[in-house]
Enzyme design. Structure first.
Site, PDB file in Angstrom:
ATOM      1  N   LYS A   1      30.437  60.143 -26.370  1.00  0.00           N
ATOM      2  CA  LYS A   1      30.589  61.608 -26.351  1.00  0.00           C
ATOM      3  C   LYS A   1      32.063  61.989 -26.345  1.00  0.00           C
ATOM      4  CE  LYS A   1      30.109  63.815 -22.190  1.00  0.00           C
ATOM      5  NZ  LYS A   1      31.265  64.643 -21.818  1.00  0.00           N
ATOM      6  N   ASN A   2      32.811  61.391 -25.423  1.00  0.00           N
ATOM      7  CA  ASN A   2      34.185  61.846 -25.223  1.00  0.00           C
ATOM      8  C   ASN A   2      35.157  61.344 -26.284  1.00  0.00           C
ATOM      9  OD1 ASN A   2      33.441  63.426 -23.102  1.00  0.00           O
ATOM     10  ND2 ASN A   2      33.977  61.915 -21.519  1.00  0.00           N
TER      11      ASN A   2
ATOM     12  N   CYS B   1      30.742  70.689 -16.635  1.00  0.00           N
ATOM     13  CA  CYS B   1      30.146  70.165 -15.400  1.00  0.00           C
ATOM     14  C   CYS B   1      30.881  70.692 -14.178  1.00  0.00           C
ATOM     15  CB  CYS B   1      30.201  68.647 -15.385  1.00  0.00           C
ATOM     16  SG  CYS B   1      28.951  67.893 -16.424  1.00  0.00           S
TER      17      CYS B   1
ATOM     18  N   ARG C   1      38.960  72.528 -12.065  1.00  0.00           N
ATOM     19  CA  ARG C   1      39.329  71.981 -13.378  1.00  0.00           C
ATOM     20  C   ARG C   1      40.330  72.926 -14.036  1.00  0.00           C
ATOM     21  NH1 ARG C   1      34.335  69.125 -16.333  1.00  0.00           N
ATOM     22  NH2 ARG C   1      35.938  67.657 -16.970  1.00  0.00           N
TER      23      ARG C   1
ATOM     24  N   ASP D   1      33.405  58.713 -13.970  1.00  0.00           N
ATOM     25  CA  ASP D   1      32.091  59.025 -14.559  1.00  0.00           C
ATOM     26  C   ASP D   1      31.031  57.985 -14.190  1.00  0.00           C
ATOM     27  OD1 ASP D   1      33.242  61.234 -15.687  1.00  0.00           O
ATOM     28  OD2 ASP D   1      33.488  60.352 -17.668  1.00  0.00           O
TER      29      ASP D   1
ATOM     30  N   ARG E   1      23.078  66.568 -22.329  1.00  0.00           N
ATOM     31  CA  ARG E   1      24.429  66.928 -22.771  1.00  0.00           C
ATOM     32  C   ARG E   1      25.207  65.686 -23.185  1.00  0.00           C
ATOM     33  NH1 ARG E   1      27.858  69.735 -18.734  1.00  0.00           N
ATOM     34  NH2 ARG E   1      29.245  69.249 -20.445  1.00  0.00           N
TER      35      ARG E   1
HETATM   36  N1  EPU Z   1      44.078  68.369 -14.127  1.00  0.00           N
HETATM   37  C1  EPU Z   1      44.915  69.370 -13.703  1.00  0.00           C
HETATM   38  N2  EPU Z   1      45.378  70.236 -14.641  1.00  0.00           N
HETATM   39  C2  EPU Z   1      45.040  70.154 -15.955  1.00  0.00           C
HETATM   40  C3  EPU Z   1      44.172  69.136 -16.364  1.00  0.00           C
HETATM   41  C4  EPU Z   1      43.706  68.239 -15.420  1.00  0.00           C
HETATM   42  O1  EPU Z   1      45.254  69.459 -12.533  1.00  0.00           O
HETATM   43  O2  EPU Z   1      45.509  70.990 -16.747  1.00  0.00           O
HETATM   44  C5  EPU Z   1      43.561  67.407 -13.135  1.00  0.00           C
HETATM   45  C6  EPU Z   1      42.043  67.478 -12.975  1.00  0.00           C
HETATM   46  O3  EPU Z   1      41.679  68.533 -12.101  1.00  0.00           O
HETATM   47  C7  EPU Z   1      41.717  66.121 -12.421  1.00  0.00           C
HETATM   48  C8  EPU Z   1      42.751  65.235 -13.106  1.00  0.00           C
HETATM   49  O4  EPU Z   1      43.759  66.097 -13.610  1.00  0.00           O
HETATM   50  O5  EPU Z   1      41.945  66.097 -11.035  1.00  0.00           O
HETATM   51  C9  EPU Z   1      42.234  64.400 -14.225  1.00  0.00           C
HETATM   52  O6  EPU Z   1      41.314  65.129 -15.021  1.00  0.00           O
HETATM   53  P1  EPU Z   1      41.325  65.004 -16.592  1.00  0.00           P
HETATM   54  O7  EPU Z   1      42.106  66.122 -17.143  1.00  0.00           O
HETATM   55  O8  EPU Z   1      41.704  63.612 -16.998  1.00  0.00           O
HETATM   56  O9  EPU Z   1      39.804  65.236 -16.926  1.00  0.00           O
HETATM   57  P2  EPU Z   1      39.312  65.896 -18.250  1.00  0.00           P
HETATM   58  O10 EPU Z   1      40.232  65.556 -19.336  1.00  0.00           O
HETATM   59  O11 EPU Z   1      38.937  67.304 -18.005  1.00  0.00           O
HETATM   60  C10 EPU Z   1      37.905  63.854 -19.131  1.00  0.00           C
HETATM   61  C11 EPU Z   1      36.474  63.643 -19.464  1.00  0.00           C
HETATM   62  C12 EPU Z   1      35.676  63.622 -18.179  1.00  0.00           C
HETATM   63  C13 EPU Z   1      36.189  62.495 -17.304  1.00  0.00           C
HETATM   64  C14 EPU Z   1      37.686  62.691 -17.044  1.00  0.00           C
HETATM   65  C15 EPU Z   1      38.318  61.552 -16.278  1.00  0.00           C
HETATM   66  C16 EPU Z   1      36.262  64.711 -21.598  1.00  0.00           C
HETATM   67  C17 EPU Z   1      35.700  65.835 -22.381  1.00  0.00           C
HETATM   68  N3  EPU Z   1      36.014  64.731 -20.300  1.00  0.00           N
HETATM   69  O12 EPU Z   1      37.945  65.104 -18.455  1.00  0.00           O
HETATM   70  O13 EPU Z   1      34.342  63.363 -18.539  1.00  0.00           O
HETATM   71  O14 EPU Z   1      35.506  62.499 -16.079  1.00  0.00           O
HETATM   72  O15 EPU Z   1      38.376  62.802 -18.298  1.00  0.00           O
HETATM   73  O16 EPU Z   1      38.136  60.362 -16.942  1.00  0.00           O
HETATM   74  O17 EPU Z   1      36.883  63.817 -22.150  1.00  0.00           O
HETATM   75  C18 EPU Z   1      32.034  63.624 -18.440  1.00  0.00           C
HETATM   76  O18 EPU Z   1      32.001  63.131 -19.575  1.00  0.00           O
HETATM   77  O19 EPU Z   1      31.008  63.809 -17.741  1.00  0.00           O
HETATM   78  C19 EPU Z   1      33.321  63.999 -17.875  1.00  0.00           C
HETATM   79  C20 EPU Z   1      33.451  64.821 -16.845  1.00  0.00           C
END
Ligand code: EPU
Length: 446
Positions: free
Chosen positions: A42-43, A137, A142, A333, A426
Site C-alpha cells: 500500500k505505502n 487512521c 499527525r 505498523d 483500507r
Molecule cells: N511528524 C511530525 N510532523 C510532520 C510529519 C511527521 O511531527 O510533518 C511525526 C509524526 O507525528 C510521527 C513521526 O513524525 O511521530 C513519524 O511519522 P511519519 O511522518 O514517518 O509517518 P507518516 O509518513 O505519516 C508513514 C506510513 C504509516 C507508518 C509511518 C511510520 C504512509 C502513507 N504511512 O506515515 O503507515 O506507520 O510512516 O512508518 O506511508 C499505515 O500504513 O497504517 C500507516 C499508518
C-alpha cells in the site's frame, strides 16, 4: 463486499456501504497451514500514483494492491484531472493532465493520510496546491509541519486558513533542509518536489524505508537525479520547473512488508507444525528483519529464502521486549499484531512505541478478550503472558489494530466478531479469502 477495481466507485456510496456494515465472523483456536501470497505494498503504490504528476508520459504500475486506500487515491487523483485506466489484473496507467484542479478534494483528503504526498508533485508541476489537513487512521497527533517547513525552505509560499493549507511557488529552488525527525511521507513528498526544482536540494535526517528507495529508483529510471535514498541524507539535482520525467518501464509495486510481517506473526502463533506451518510467498524477508529477529528471540523457528518465509508454532514462546523505530527498526505498523503475539508468550514483555502517541487504542479490547496488559503511558505497555483469549465483539480503531484483532480472534476460543472491516480493507487485499485458504474459519458478513 470485496473490492472490484474495474467498477466505477462512488466514494460516498462505498463509505456508506462499508463503514460499520461489513464485519468478520471468526471461529478461533485452529491451526493453519499452507501458502499465502503477499500483495503489493500500500505505502509504495500510493506514492507511485502520486509521482505520476512529474511525468509527461503515462505511468504504468503493476502489482497494485486492490484495497480501499488505492480506490480513495484514485478518486482523489481523478478529481485533480489524472486519467487512470485499468490496464490488466492489478495494473493501472496514470496520465497527469496539462492543467489540473489543484484544490484537492476535501472529503477524501480528510480520510486518507497519504493524500499529503500530493503536495510535493502537484506544487512542483502546477505551481500551486491546496488541501485540508489530511486525516486517516487515528493513531495520535499527525502534524504536517515538516511538509510546510520543507516546501517553504524550497521557496514556496504557504498559509493555513481554517485547517486548509495553501501553497504557491512559480518554481522551487535549491535548499539544504533538515527534518526535525525522520518522516516517511515528508521525505517522499520533498524528494518528489525536488525532482523539478531549480538546482540542488539536500534533505537531511530522512527516513530510510524501502518504499522510499523504491520510489527513488523508479524516478531515477525515468530521468530523475536522486542520490542517497535509503540513507539519512538524500541529494536531488533538480531538473528544473519545465522538465518532466519519462517512464521507460512499468513500475512493479514491491511486496507489502507489513502484510508479510503480520502473516508471519500469525504463523508463529497458529502455523501447524505437523502441516508444514505457514509459508508466506512474494515477500522480501530482508524488509522486516527486525520482526524476524524478535520472533527468533521469542523462540520461533523461521526458514526463509529471498522471496519467501516459513514459520510454525513452536512448543514454547518466551517474552521479549520491543521498541518500535524508523526503518530498519521494528515497524510501528507491526506493533499491534506483535502485542497479540506477546499475549501468548511466557513472561513479561514491554512494548515501547516511539513513533505515534495514540497507537494503543486497541488495548482495552484485547484485555476484554482475556489479555493481561497494563498501559504505563501513551507510549508504553507491559504484557504478562501467556493468557488464553476468548472470542468477543471488537471494533477496529485503525487499519493495523484491525488485523491484530483478526489474529486475536483466530487464536481465541469461541466466536469473535470484528466490526469496521472497512478499516482493514483500507490496507489488506482480500484478507478473509487469503486466511480462509490456509484453514482459518473467517467469514465476511455484510
Ligand atoms: N511528524 C511530525 N510532523 C510532520 C510529519 C511527521 O511531527 O510533518 C511525526 C509524526 O507525528 C510521527 C513521526 O513524525 O511521530 C513519524 O511519522 P511519519 O511522518 O514517518 O509517518 P507518516 O509518513 O505519516 C508513514 C506510513 C504509516 C507508518 C509511518 C511510520 C504512509 C502513507 N504511512 O506515515 O503507515 O506507520 O510512516 O512508518 O506511508 C499505515 O500504513 O497504517 C500507516 C499508518
Amino acid at each position: 463486499m470485496g473490492v472490484e477495481m474495474n467498477e466505477r466507485h462512488d466514494f460516498k456510496l462505498i463509505l456508506a456501504y462499508n463503514i460499520g456494515v461489513a464485519k468478520f465472523l471468526i471461529q478461533g483456536d485452529r491451526f493453519l497451514s499452507g501458502e499465502i501470497a503477499v500483495s503489493g505494498a500500500k505505502n509504495s503504490a500510493l506514492k507511485i500514483f502520486a509521482a505520476s504528476f512529474l511525468f509527461n508520459t503515462p505511468v504504468h504500475v503493476k502489482n497494485v494492491p486492490l484495497i480501499e486506500d488505492i480506490l480513495r487515491l484514485k478518486e482523489l487523483l481523478s478529481a485533480v484531472g489524472v486519467r487512470i485506466s485499468n490496464t490488466g489484473s492489478k495494473e493501472f496507467a496514470l496520465e497527469a493532465p496539462e492543467n489540473a484542479n489543484t484544490d484537492l478534494d476535501k472529503i477524501i483528503t480528510k480520510s486518507l493520510r497519504a493524500s499529503v504526498v500530493l503536495l510535493g508533485p502537484v506544487l512542483a508541476r502546477y505551481g500551486k496546491v491546496s488541501m485540508q489537513h489530511p486525516g486517516g487512521c487515528v493513531i495520535g497527533k499527525r502534524p504536517i509541519n515538516f511538509f510546510v517547513d520543507g516546501l517553504k525552505a524550497m521557496g514556496a509560499k504557504a498559509r493555513e486558513e481554517n485547517g486548509c493549507y495553501f501553497f504557491e511557488a512559480k518554481k522551487l529552488r535549491s535548499a539544504d533542509f533538515t527534518f526535525l525527525a525522520p518522516s516517511v511521507t515528508a521525505t517522499e513528498t520533498l524528494m518528489m518536489a525536488s525532482v523539478l526544482a531549480d538546482g540542488k536540494v539536500i534533505l537531511r535526517n530522512c527516513a530510510c524505508e524501502p518504499e522510499i528507495v523504491a520510489l527513488a529508483e523508479f524516478l531515477n529510471d525515468s530521468g530523475a537525479k536522486i542520490k542517497g535514498a535509503g540513507t539519512h541524507t538524500i541529494i536531488i539535482e533538480g531538473l528544473g520547473t519545465k522538465a518532466r520525467l519519462t517512464a521507460r518501464a512499468p513500475f512493479e509495486v514491491i511486496p507489502d512488508r507489513i502484510e508479510a510481517g503480520s502473516l508471519l506473526i500469525l504463523g508463529a502463533l497458529l502455523g501447524n507444525p505437523r502441516g508444514g506451518g505457514l509459508k508466506i510467498k512474494n515477500c522480501r524477508p530482508l524488509h522486516f528483519s527486525s520482526l524476524t529477529a524478535h520472533l527468533e528471540a521469542a523462540g520461533v523457528k523461521i526458514t526463509r529464502g529471498p522471496d519467501w518465509i516459513s514459520v510454525s508454532r513452536p512448543k514454547k514462546l518466551s517474552a521479549v521486549d520491543v521498541k518500535t523505530g524508523e526503518y530498519p527498526g521494528f515497524a510501528t505498523d507491526l506493533q499491534a499484531p506483535f502485542v497479540v503475539f506477546l499475549t501468548q508468550t511466557d513472561g513479561k514483555s514491554q512494548i515501547f512505541e516511539t513513533i505515534f502517541d495514540g497507537r494503543f487504542e486497541y488495548i482495552n479490547e484485547l484485555v476484554r478478550m482475556g489479555a493481561n496488559i497494563t498501559q504505563c503511558d501513551p507510549h508504553r505497555v507491559i504484557i504478562f503472558g501467556p493468557s488464553p483469549l476468548s472470542g468477543r465483539e471488537v471494533k477496529s480503531p485503525d487499519l493495523r489494530a484491525g488485523l491484530a484483532f483478526v489474529i486475536a480472534g483466530l487464536i481465541a476460543k469461541g466466536t469473535s466478531v470484528v466490526h469496521n472491516v472497512y478499516n482493514i480493507d483500507r490496507g489488506y487485499e482480500s484478507l478473509d479469502q487469503k486466511l480462509a485458504a490456509v484453514g482459518a474459519d473467517i467469514k465476511r458478513v455484510s
